[in-house]
Structures are given as C-alpha cells and as structure tokens.
Design a protein around this motif. Structure first.
Motif, PDB file in Angstrom:
ATOM      1  N   ASP A 159       0.836  -1.335   0.203  1.00  0.00           N
ATOM      2  CA  ASP A 159       0.184  -0.071   0.081  1.00  0.00           C
ATOM      3  C   ASP A 159       0.803   1.400  -0.118  1.00  0.00           C
ATOM      4  OD1 ASP A 159      -1.791   2.063   0.457  1.00  0.00           O
ATOM      5  OD2 ASP A 159      -2.559   1.390   1.827  1.00  0.00           O
ATOM      6  N   ARG A 160       0.877   1.859  -0.859  1.00  0.00           N
ATOM      7  CA  ARG A 160       1.644   2.711  -1.388  1.00  0.00           C
ATOM      8  C   ARG A 160       1.060   5.081  -0.622  1.00  0.00           C
ATOM      9  NH1 ARG A 160       3.702  -0.807  -4.763  1.00  0.00           N
ATOM     10  NH2 ARG A 160       6.116  -0.805  -5.076  1.00  0.00           N
ATOM     11  N   THR A 161      -0.503   4.199  -0.278  1.00  0.00           N
ATOM     12  CA  THR A 161      -1.162   5.736  -0.577  1.00  0.00           C
ATOM     13  C   THR A 161      -0.607   6.072   0.935  1.00  0.00           C
ATOM     14  OG1 THR A 161      -2.642   4.230  -0.625  1.00  0.00           O
ATOM     15  CG2 THR A 161      -3.571   6.383  -0.330  1.00  0.00           C
ATOM     16  N   ARG A 162      -0.398   7.449   1.379  1.00  0.00           N
ATOM     17  CA  ARG A 162       0.188   8.524   2.148  1.00  0.00           C
ATOM     18  C   ARG A 162      -1.055   8.393   3.263  1.00  0.00           C
ATOM     19  NH1 ARG A 162       4.628  13.315   1.267  1.00  0.00           N
ATOM     20  NH2 ARG A 162       4.468  13.572   3.331  1.00  0.00           N
ATOM     21  N   ALA A 163      -1.168   8.428   4.101  1.00  0.00           N
ATOM     22  CA  ALA A 163      -1.953   8.456   5.687  1.00  0.00           C
ATOM     23  C   ALA A 163      -2.180  10.041   5.371  1.00  0.00           C
ATOM     24  CB  ALA A 163      -1.670   7.597   6.682  1.00  0.00           C
ATOM     25  N   THR A 164      -3.613  10.245   5.859  1.00  0.00           N
ATOM     26  CA  THR A 164      -3.713  11.031   6.080  1.00  0.00           C
ATOM     27  C   THR A 164      -3.053  11.776   7.556  1.00  0.00           C
ATOM     28  OG1 THR A 164      -5.440  10.723   4.869  1.00  0.00           O
ATOM     29  CG2 THR A 164      -6.420  13.097   6.306  1.00  0.00           C
ATOM     30  N   ASP A 165      -3.082  13.205   8.132  1.00  0.00           N
ATOM     31  CA  ASP A 165      -2.726  13.816   8.934  1.00  0.00           C
ATOM     32  C   ASP A 165      -4.069  13.721   9.148  1.00  0.00           C
ATOM     33  OD1 ASP A 165      -1.997  15.136  11.306  1.00  0.00           O
ATOM     34  OD2 ASP A 165      -0.081  15.795  10.359  1.00  0.00           O
TER      35      ASP A 165
ATOM     36  N   ALA B  27      -3.965  17.317  11.497  1.00  0.00           N
ATOM     37  CA  ALA B  27      -3.635  18.791  10.649  1.00  0.00           C
ATOM     38  C   ALA B  27      -4.925  18.459   9.626  1.00  0.00           C
ATOM     39  CB  ALA B  27      -2.831  18.214   9.641  1.00  0.00           C
ATOM     40  N   LEU B  28      -5.820  17.974   9.243  1.00  0.00           N
ATOM     41  CA  LEU B  28      -7.437  18.062   8.546  1.00  0.00           C
ATOM     42  C   LEU B  28      -8.220  18.317  10.001  1.00  0.00           C
ATOM     43  CD1 LEU B  28      -9.679  16.886   6.641  1.00  0.00           C
ATOM     44  CD2 LEU B  28      -9.471  15.116   7.804  1.00  0.00           C
ATOM     45  N   LYS B  29      -7.950  17.275  10.990  1.00  0.00           N
ATOM     46  CA  LYS B  29      -9.205  18.650  12.035  1.00  0.00           C
ATOM     47  C   LYS B  29      -8.767  20.084  12.447  1.00  0.00           C
ATOM     48  CE  LYS B  29     -10.820  17.180  16.641  1.00  0.00           C
ATOM     49  NZ  LYS B  29     -10.430  16.836  17.792  1.00  0.00           N
TER      50      LYS B  29
ATOM     51  N   SER C 291      -8.288  26.760   0.164  1.00  0.00           N
ATOM     52  CA  SER C 291      -7.360  26.595  -0.908  1.00  0.00           C
ATOM     53  C   SER C 291      -7.236  25.127  -0.804  1.00  0.00           C
ATOM     54  CB  SER C 291      -6.395  27.220  -1.531  1.00  0.00           C
ATOM     55  OG  SER C 291      -6.141  27.156  -3.043  1.00  0.00           O
ATOM     56  N   ALA C 292      -7.998  24.437  -1.741  1.00  0.00           N
ATOM     57  CA  ALA C 292      -7.500  22.872  -1.792  1.00  0.00           C
ATOM     58  C   ALA C 292      -6.909  22.618  -2.996  1.00  0.00           C
ATOM     59  CB  ALA C 292      -8.344  22.443  -1.287  1.00  0.00           C
ATOM     60  N   ASN C 293      -6.235  21.768  -3.086  1.00  0.00           N
ATOM     61  CA  ASN C 293      -5.609  20.982  -4.028  1.00  0.00           C
ATOM     62  C   ASN C 293      -5.271  19.931  -3.912  1.00  0.00           C
ATOM     63  OD1 ASN C 293      -5.105  23.879  -5.375  1.00  0.00           O
ATOM     64  ND2 ASN C 293      -5.178  23.358  -6.839  1.00  0.00           N
ATOM     65  N   ILE C 294      -4.969  18.730  -5.157  1.00  0.00           N
ATOM     66  CA  ILE C 294      -4.228  17.477  -4.656  1.00  0.00           C
ATOM     67  C   ILE C 294      -2.461  17.852  -4.245  1.00  0.00           C
ATOM     68  CG2 ILE C 294      -3.275  15.204  -5.811  1.00  0.00           C
ATOM     69  CD1 ILE C 294      -5.439  15.764  -8.475  1.00  0.00           C
ATOM     70  N   ASP C 295      -2.403  18.239  -4.403  1.00  0.00           N
ATOM     71  CA  ASP C 295      -0.542  18.433  -3.968  1.00  0.00           C
ATOM     72  C   ASP C 295      -0.598  19.334  -2.534  1.00  0.00           C
ATOM     73  OD1 ASP C 295       0.618  17.496  -6.106  1.00  0.00           O
ATOM     74  OD2 ASP C 295       0.633  19.050  -7.471  1.00  0.00           O
ATOM     75  N   GLY C 296      -1.665  19.972  -2.246  1.00  0.00           N
ATOM     76  CA  GLY C 296      -1.634  20.671  -0.619  1.00  0.00           C
ATOM     77  C   GLY C 296      -2.931  21.140  -0.629  1.00  0.00           C
ATOM     78  N   LEU C 297      -2.926  21.870   0.898  1.00  0.00           N
ATOM     79  CA  LEU C 297      -4.096  22.613   1.401  1.00  0.00           C
ATOM     80  C   LEU C 297      -3.267  24.208   2.511  1.00  0.00           C
ATOM     81  CD1 LEU C 297      -7.069  22.901   2.532  1.00  0.00           C
ATOM     82  CD2 LEU C 297      -6.107  21.820   3.813  1.00  0.00           C
TER      83      LEU C 297
ATOM     84  N   PHE D 215      -1.463  23.198   5.055  1.00  0.00           N
ATOM     85  CA  PHE D 215      -1.274  21.988   5.855  1.00  0.00           C
ATOM     86  C   PHE D 215      -0.936  20.755   4.743  1.00  0.00           C
ATOM     87  CE2 PHE D 215      -4.197  24.645   7.775  1.00  0.00           C
ATOM     88  CZ  PHE D 215      -4.565  24.471   8.899  1.00  0.00           C
ATOM     89  N   VAL D 216       0.453  20.035   5.948  1.00  0.00           N
ATOM     90  CA  VAL D 216       0.703  18.844   4.361  1.00  0.00           C
ATOM     91  C   VAL D 216      -0.517  17.748   4.717  1.00  0.00           C
ATOM     92  CG1 VAL D 216       2.949  17.927   4.759  1.00  0.00           C
ATOM     93  CG2 VAL D 216       2.482  20.126   5.178  1.00  0.00           C
ATOM     94  N   ASP D 217      -0.236  16.476   4.590  1.00  0.00           N
ATOM     95  CA  ASP D 217      -0.831  15.449   4.009  1.00  0.00           C
ATOM     96  C   ASP D 217      -2.561  15.896   4.575  1.00  0.00           C
ATOM     97  OD1 ASP D 217       1.314  13.915   3.135  1.00  0.00           O
ATOM     98  OD2 ASP D 217       2.093  13.755   5.319  1.00  0.00           O
ATOM     99  N   VAL D 218      -3.063  16.500   4.074  1.00  0.00           N
ATOM    100  CA  VAL D 218      -4.133  16.472   3.833  1.00  0.00           C
ATOM    101  C   VAL D 218      -5.027  16.822   2.422  1.00  0.00           C
ATOM    102  CG1 VAL D 218      -6.336  18.490   4.709  1.00  0.00           C
ATOM    103  CG2 VAL D 218      -4.121  17.942   6.446  1.00  0.00           C
ATOM    104  N   PRO D 219      -5.402  15.949   2.515  1.00  0.00           N
ATOM    105  CA  PRO D 219      -5.895  14.788   0.504  1.00  0.00           C
ATOM    106  C   PRO D 219      -7.015  16.145   0.249  1.00  0.00           C
ATOM    107  CG  PRO D 219      -4.831  12.929   1.455  1.00  0.00           C
ATOM    108  CD  PRO D 219      -5.375  13.996   2.578  1.00  0.00           C
TER     109      PRO D 219
END
Lengths: 555, 555
Positions: B189-195, B198-200, B310-316, B323-327
């Motif tokens: 599984d290569r998916t990067r885990a959501t933080d 940070a999301l919260k 501003s939310a994007n595939i590469d960052g929020l 915020f890093v690792d918030v898809p």
C-alpha cells in the motif's frame, strides 16, 4: 565556416541574426506552424528571403524539414512552444538517428514572463522541460535568453548541426526576437583541424591494402549523402575501376545505371549475387556506412574487419586500428589523389536493367509487378521517396538514374515520413518530381499533408500500396490490430481542391494512371494500388520471417 | 489500493500482470498502434477483456487516451518503441499539465537484443533515450527489464498515475512480455496516510471562516473532475447554500442549470457579473483550482489569499498557512460533515438560460449566433468537447446540463485534441454523444481520426468553425502563415466510408443540419460552418487583445 568573419555593425537583432545565418547556409524555406510564442518570429520570416511553408500538423513540418535537410544540406523547422515543439520529437529523433541536420527553432514564453514561474499555457512541468527533452535527441540545444551570448549560441548550434549532420534545438523566447545581440560579435571557427600526419599514414596504408587486393570493393552509404561527396565517390570508382555497392540507407549515393554499380548489399535480405561479390572481396572500402539492423539484413552480413577500411564522420579505421581527426571528406579527397592502380573488373553482378513492361489487361496487381512497372517509369528527374514497410523493401531493387534520387528513413523507419517528405524534397530540388511509395496505413498518418502540395503548387506522384493494413506485421503476428479502416482515396482531390486520383486494381489500369500522372504536372496524382492483404515483396518476405523469429512468442 | 492483497499463485507473466492491473482499475479500452517491438503485447491484449482501439496515427491514440482518462479515471495508450512512443510526447505532456492519468505502455527491443548496443531500428541515441524523454513529462517511468522487480514497478507506476492524476511511462522489452514475474509478489500500500490532526484543525478553521463570512463562494475546478468529487461538491453547495463558480479548465465540475451556479470565472475574459460576485466574496473556498494564465483571464483575476481556503491535490492552504498531508478528498468529506450554516443567497448572477433560437433564413453564420444555436441543442446526454481557440472560448458560455459533460485542454491548449478525444470520451461513456467544436486549422491536424469513429461505430457531431485559418492569431499578428488550405469537408464521408457532412453558410442551414445530425445516430456528422476570417467571439476578442500586447512587437 570562415574564421573571424566580422558581422556588419548595424544593430542586428537576435531574430535577424538567426535568419541571416540560415540564408548564408543556403536555406530558402522554413517549415512550420505559427503559435503565439513564435508569432513575432514568423512575422520576421515574412520580411526575409525565406519562404514559410505551413503544414497541416507540426509532424508534417518536421518530416518535410528532415527531407529538405537530406537534399539541401540544412533545413529549419519553426514551431511554437510545447504544443508545437513536442509534436516533432519523433521527426527530430529520426533526423538524429539518420544524420539529417535540421535546425529546430521553437518559440517560448518571454524571459520576463517566465520570471515568477507562472502557469503559462503550453507549459508542461518547468519552463525547461522542452529543452530537456530535445537535449536527448539533438547534438546542441540552446536557449537564446541572453543578448550578450545569443549570437555565439546560434553560431555554435548551427556549426554543430553541420559538423555532426544532426539536428539541433534553438529556443527563442518571444521577448528576445527583436532584441539586439552583441554588436561586436565575431564568429569563431569551430572546425576541428585535420591531423595531416594521421591522414597521410591512413591513406598510405589504405593505398597499399587496395593495391595489394585482388577484388577490392567500395561499400558506400548514408554519410556520403550527408557530406555531399557523390561526385568524389563516383570519380574515385571510375579512376580506379573499383566496383561500388551501397546499403539500403545509402541507396543512390551513386547513380545505379553505371557499369561499376553492383547493387544494394543487405545480407540475406538482398540479391545473392551482390552479397557473394561483396563478401568475397579481400578489401572493402567502407565509406559512410552505419551498421544498422536493416542495412545488414538483420546482422546477416559477413565482412571481415581485417580486410576493411572504414571511414565515417565519427572516425576512420584501417583494419583493427583507429585514426583520430581524419574526417571522411579529407580522406576521400586524399584517396582520389593517391596512387591507386586502375583495374578493369569483369563479370560484375550488375543489377538487371528494367525490362520493358507489358501490362496484362485485367490481371490483378501484385507487389512484384508494381515495382517492375515503376522501374520502367523512373527517369533522370524522378526522386523516389519510400516509406518504411514494403514500399521501402520493394524499392530497394528499383534502378535509380542519378545520385541522390532516393530518400527513405531506412534505419529509424518512422511511418508517416514519405508524404510530407516529398514536399520538402521538391522544394529543395524543384527540378525533380517526387514519386512517393507509401503503405495505406502510413498514408493515414500524414497523407493529408498533400494539402501542403496543393497549397504550394507541387506535383508529386503518390503511389499507395493499399493492402488494407500493416502488411509488414501480418507475417510476424496477425490480428485485427493490423487492419486499417478502408479509405476511398479517389475522394482526396475533391477534399483538398487539387490533384487527381486513381484506384488501381489491374495492370492496365496502372499503365493508364502512370501515363496520366506523367502528363498531369499541375498538381499531385494519387495512385491507390489495391493489393492482396498477404501479398508482399520477396525481400519483405525474407525480412519478416527473420523479424518474426525475434518477436517473443508465448510458449 | 488495497493493502497486502495477494496475487493468485498460478504463474503470471509480466504482460498478463500489467493487463490485469488495467482491468482491475476499470480500463476497458487500450488505444494505440502496433509495431514489431510491441506486437506480442498486442497479441496478449486480444486475449484479454480489453478492447484495442487502433487510430490512424499515434498522436490520435494519445489524445483519445487523454480524454478517456479524464472521463473514466484511468487510461492506457500502447505504442511501439521510438517511432510510436516519441509521437505521443505532446499528448502525454498535455496529460501531465492537465492532470490526466494516462498509462503509456511502450514496446522496446528485447533485453537480450540490447546487450551489445547494436543499431536496431527505431533507436535514437541510446536505448534509454525514450525513457529519458518521458522522465520529463511523467510522474513515474519504469523499464520492465527484470522479472524480479517488474510487478513492483507496475504497481508503483500505476499508483503514481492514480495518486498524482498524471501520466506514467511503462517500457516493456519484447522479450519480457511472456516472462513470469515474481510469483510471491504482494502489493504494497503506497497511499500516504492523511494527517488526521491537521485535517481536524484545517476543517475547524475553514468552518469558522465560512460561517463568519457574509458572501462565501465556492470556486471549483479541474482537480474535482480528476478526483471524481462531483457529487460531493454538489452536496456541499446544496447543504450550505453557498454558490459555485468554476474556471474554464474546470467547466462542468457541476451541472450549470442549478440555481447556485453563477458562471465561469475568468477575470477580464469572463462575464462581468460573475467576476464581480466572485471578487466581492469575503471567503473563497477554492477547490482543485490551477491558477493558469487562461483560467485567470491572463492573470486579471483578483482574489485575496487572506480570504481564501485553497484545497488542491498537492496541498491545502487556509489563508496564508499550509497543511501537509491533508488530501483534497478527505478535506471535502470533512467539510460535508462540518457544522456550516445554511444560507439562502438572493440575486445570484446565474448565467442566462439558452433562449429559443429563431433561425433567420439566409442570414450568414456568425460565431455568436453559432454558439447561441448550439446552446439550445445541448441536452442531458451531450458531452461537449472543445478544441483550443475560439471553439473553446466561445464554448465557455454554453450551459452544460450535467457534470462532467465538458472536455477541453484549457491550460496546455494543444491543437488536434478534440476529434480523437471524442472517440476516447464516447468509448468511456457510451451513454453520451459527443459534440465536438473544432477550428478548421486544428481539424487538419487530427480530423481524419474520424476514421476511428467510422471503424468503431461511434456517432460524434463535429462542428468545424471554418474561418479559413488560425483565427486566434490574426488579431495578434496576421500574415499568410495564419491561412489554411481550404478543405471541402463534404467529401470526408465518402473518403472514410461513413458519416454525413454539411457545409453551412446560413442560420437555416445550421438548423436543418443539426436536426439531421440529431436523427442520424449510426455514424458521425460533420457540420462545417463557414465563418468570416475575422469573426471571433467576444471572449476571444478580449483575450487576443490582451495576448497581442504580450507578443513582442518590433519597435
């Protein structure tokens, strides 16, 4: 290139300097398509002596420029950034592989626009992405972003193209086109000096080898074309009486109706008599040959290095030892003056002259009969342009009347070359009429570039070998992927508003169509020859059997 | 991608594994052209559930695959080495720039054949030249030369395509197709885990900003398409009553006939009422937007980062912090569940509904009237595919009935996209009928790929805006290079053996042709609309004036 030639001191812009350079090297046409990043340079071209030739798609411009460079010695293709440049990666790669000096001129966003790395249209990853791509497929790649160095970079790039006979990449940011370059610029002579002592030794050894040999032979190929050494080659053969064979990629480096020409040597693919003569030679003078898979009949040629003198753009070898800095042109000139004894070989395996063709009314066309008929049709003013596939393999046996009247990408073998190439070839040599040989599959790639022929008043004769698919592949592994959607080619003249077209099923129809095409000089003629899906030339049969063995089969 | 899923233990070859991977990701068609280095893989495709779609030229396959990926979420284009791969550099670059996950599968000489670095046909400089080129325009490039690692490399490449929504390159040497890979292979599984923390925090900040705002607004674009978040976007808007604008590249991320849709925001290029509403918002929720030059009306948009989420595939980013690792998908899901108050905004600047079109008999066609008529023609089952140029700019004002029913390369803007794209789009969504809008210049690049539509029984309606040249460029700098050879498009059906075509000069002719096209479902319809050389849409007029100022002019 002349050393230290001063540029006149009126302020010259970067765009003007580039155009002047092309003019000085005899370029008269520039192929391409406009786009906003290159538009002001197109405007500048309109004010110059260069004629802009606009194709349907950039790919067509790329192939036309490749052909033009092969015929005229240098060419330019001018495109916009990204969506233009990246469409001609394949045609430029072919020019690299087959030593065709094409100057790729690409527009780009202005230097000032690029400053903050914004997302400008036509950008891929970074602003240098396109240059990085072209770095892989050219011998020089420059970005003219600095007026202080721009003239030097232009000199360097064009010198590289001419020295290596390979494509180069010049990127011209749109805000630099009208900017003056360094006005005190002097061209530096970049030519590498010939090592005179090495040359002397090499020629002396070669002379001794040739004079000692019982059956010396010249094997000449593509680099003789690129260096324009056709006359020297012929003189050398005639002065010494040494017979000449060529390879497929070098076909027509010498005219093929002379007594010393013994055919195209291509190992098991070629004519056995030619092969036997070449392989029994005790001294092969190999001039400008690339040992590619197709030129060696898939490595079925047998030449002994210990009996070979091998001269190339990149180096010279006599038997097993190398000479550095002995360029092929100097070596040829020196050989011409060397004391090589004249001989009068007998019983050479000359290719058969075209025999008179009697059309059998109603007889369905076959590949073999098609090429027999074409062979009687060629004259001193025909340049044959053959597309990879059976068009090329079958054409190997045509007898070409003059040197440099056969064009084909016989190494890189990109489909889609022949039709746009005929435009480039005829513009470079208006005294020649192109005869294009192209398969129906390849015709669907770029055949509509006949639109260029219509637009610029050219009159190629295009023979489509319509066998309803990729005939070269069927013997290797067949499937529906080798089929091609049928096109009714007779409707193309109406679509393009020019030309004439014939659907040809029988030998007499072919006869009539060729007669008509000969007379019809105001536009293109399409002869769509309907062939059986599995009808292939004997040469192709030999090749595909050999290739087929290499396609990994599921066990 | 599921973690640690075991592959069944019967011996699986590298070719089979690659095909199975595509099947598992819902790919049903593979676009491409055969060639001897890829032939055995084409043979394997025939034995799979995947249908091979053969185009006229590789470029067409590349664009069709790009469109297929935009619609279906993943696609594959399969070509031979060099002469195939290097023809799709431009289409792959576009897929990179516009986030379209295309798997490029290229054949190559066998590993054993490459060993002594011989001059094999289709080779450019080295055997790695093609991979080096694709490295520049993909997010992963692998060569499957080692059976021990091949499965891992396939996993990695396809994961990268899906994670980044960008193309990847897989090179398959022909002697590896039928070789078994490592049978104990397990997918990692290569998916990067959501933080989660940070999301919260991000959602909490965003919720507070939105709830405190007087006039919040959603600006949604292309990445919502690529992530398939159309439903979530609509739900979020409807749950909160926040209006939605899109950008040109993201047009149709939401269906455009809902009360909350306020139009395409594109700075000075767009409709003033939309612009005023967006720019007066005190909280812009920007979802998947790329700030390209064309999407920002050449950087004439004015959004305050201090009021933007501003939310994007590469960052929020929330205001000025990242915020890093918030898809983006997780952020959208969390926003949907957040406690955001419902509101009922009044007086929104909704785009005008298409007004009934009364054809004026004999009235010559204009660009403006053409788009007015097309607007009344669209229905729930039309996917509009617009080529860059006035086809695209004019199409910005069309009202799209459902989400994901508008396709255009509105950032990279490569000409030649639309016709092959309609094949990809209709194969991916057979329930939709493509309406293609294409200029006459671009049509000459790839229009003959309608041959694919003929071959595979598709029925696009192709409207050619025939203004006799590159109309977008004329206002910037005009010259003969902007002219295009006239084509009489009515002859195309006879040439391709399918379809119907109309030459349209007046409004009533347009009416009749559209009515006929609606009924004629068995093949393609071409509507060649004859327009004045200088007739352009109001949006294009604004754009070209702005672009023209940037073309460096000679002083």
């Amino acid at each position: 290139m002349s050393a230290g030639k001063a540029v006149k001191t009126t302020p010259t812009t970067i765009g003007q300097y580039l155009i002047r350079h092309l003019e000085e090297h005899g370029v008269r046409h520039v192929f391409g398509l406009p786009g906003d990043y290159i538009l002001s340079f197109f405007g500048l071209l309109e004010q110059s002596s260069l004629k802009t030739i606009v194709s349907c798609d950039e790919q067509g411009a790329g192939f036309a420029a490749d052909a033009y460079a092969r015929v005229a010695g240098l060419s330019a293709v001018c495109v916009t950034y990204g969506v233009g440049g990246l469409k001609i990666v394949n045609s430029t790669a072919q020019a690299y592989a087959e030593r065709s000096p094409v100057i790729v001129i690409s527009g780009a966003p202005g230097v000032r626009e690029q400053a903050k790395d914004p997302l400008l249209h036509h950008k891929v990853r970074g602003f240098d992405t396109q240059r990085r791509v072209f770095e892989q497929i050219t011998v020089a790649s420059v970005v003219l972003s600095d007026p202080q160095t721009a003239f030097d970079e232009i000199d360097e790039a064009i010198h590289a193209a001419l020295a290596h006979k390979r494509p180069v990449y010049i990127e011209l940011p749109r805000d630099m086109v009208h900017v003056a370059g360094r006005q005190k610029h002097r061209r530096v002579d970049r030519t590498r000096a010939t090592d005179r002592d090495a040359l002397k030794e090499a020629v002396s050894e070669a002379t001794a080898m040739i004079n000692a040999a019982k059956q010396p032979l010249i094997l000449a190929s593509v680099e003789i074309h690129r260096l324009g050494l056709h006359d020297e080659l012929l003189q050398f053969a005639e002065k010494t009486g040494i017979p000449i064979a060529t390879t497929l990629l070098g076909k027509s480096v010498v005219r093929e109706n002379i007594p010393l020409f013994i055919g195209v040597y291509e190992g098991e693919m070629g004519i056995p008599a030619t092969r036997e003569y070449v392989e029994s030679s005790d001294c092969v003078i190999s001039l400008g040959v690339l040992n590619t898979d197709l030129d060696t009949g898939l490595f079925t040629t047998h030449l002994n290095r210990g009996r070979t003198i091998s001269a190339n753009i990149d180096g010279l070898a006599v038997r097993y030892h190398q000479f550095v800095d002995v360029p092929l042109p100097d070596f040829m000139q020196a050989l011409l003056k060397a004391d090589i004894r004249m001989r009068s070989p007998k019983g050479l395996p000359n290719p058969e002259s075209p025999s008179p063709f009697q059309a059998r009314p109603g007889a369905p066309m076959t590949v073999q009969r098609l090429f027999q008929r074409i062979n009687t049709f060629l004259d001193d003013h025909t340049v044959v342009i053959a597309e990879p596939g059976d068009a090329l393999f079958g054409a190997a046996d045509l007898m070409i009347h003059n040197d440099a009247e056969f064009l084909a990408p016989a190494y890189y073998t990109s489909l889609g070359f022949a039709v746009p190439a005929c435009v480039g070839a005829q513009l470079a040599r208006p005294d020649l009429r192109p005869l294009v040989l192209v398969g129906d599959g390849a015709f669907q790639m770029t055949g509509m570039e006949l639109s260029m022929a219509a637009r610029y008043g050219l009159n190629p004769i295009v023979i489509i070998l319509d066998n309803h698919g990729y005939g070269t592949e069927r013997p290797m592994l067949d499937g529906p992927f080798n089929d091609v959607q049928p096109w009714a080619h007779q409707h193309i003249p109406a679509l393009l508003g020019a030309g004439q077209a014939f659907i040809i099923r029988t030998e007499d129809e072919l006869d009539r169509a060729l007669t008509s095409a000969r007379k019809y000089t105001k536009g293109f003629s399409i002869l769509s020859v309907q062939l059986g899906a599995h009808d292939i030339s004997p040469a192709l049969k030999r090749l595909t059997e050999s290739l087929g063995r290499r396609v990994a089969k599921k066990t």
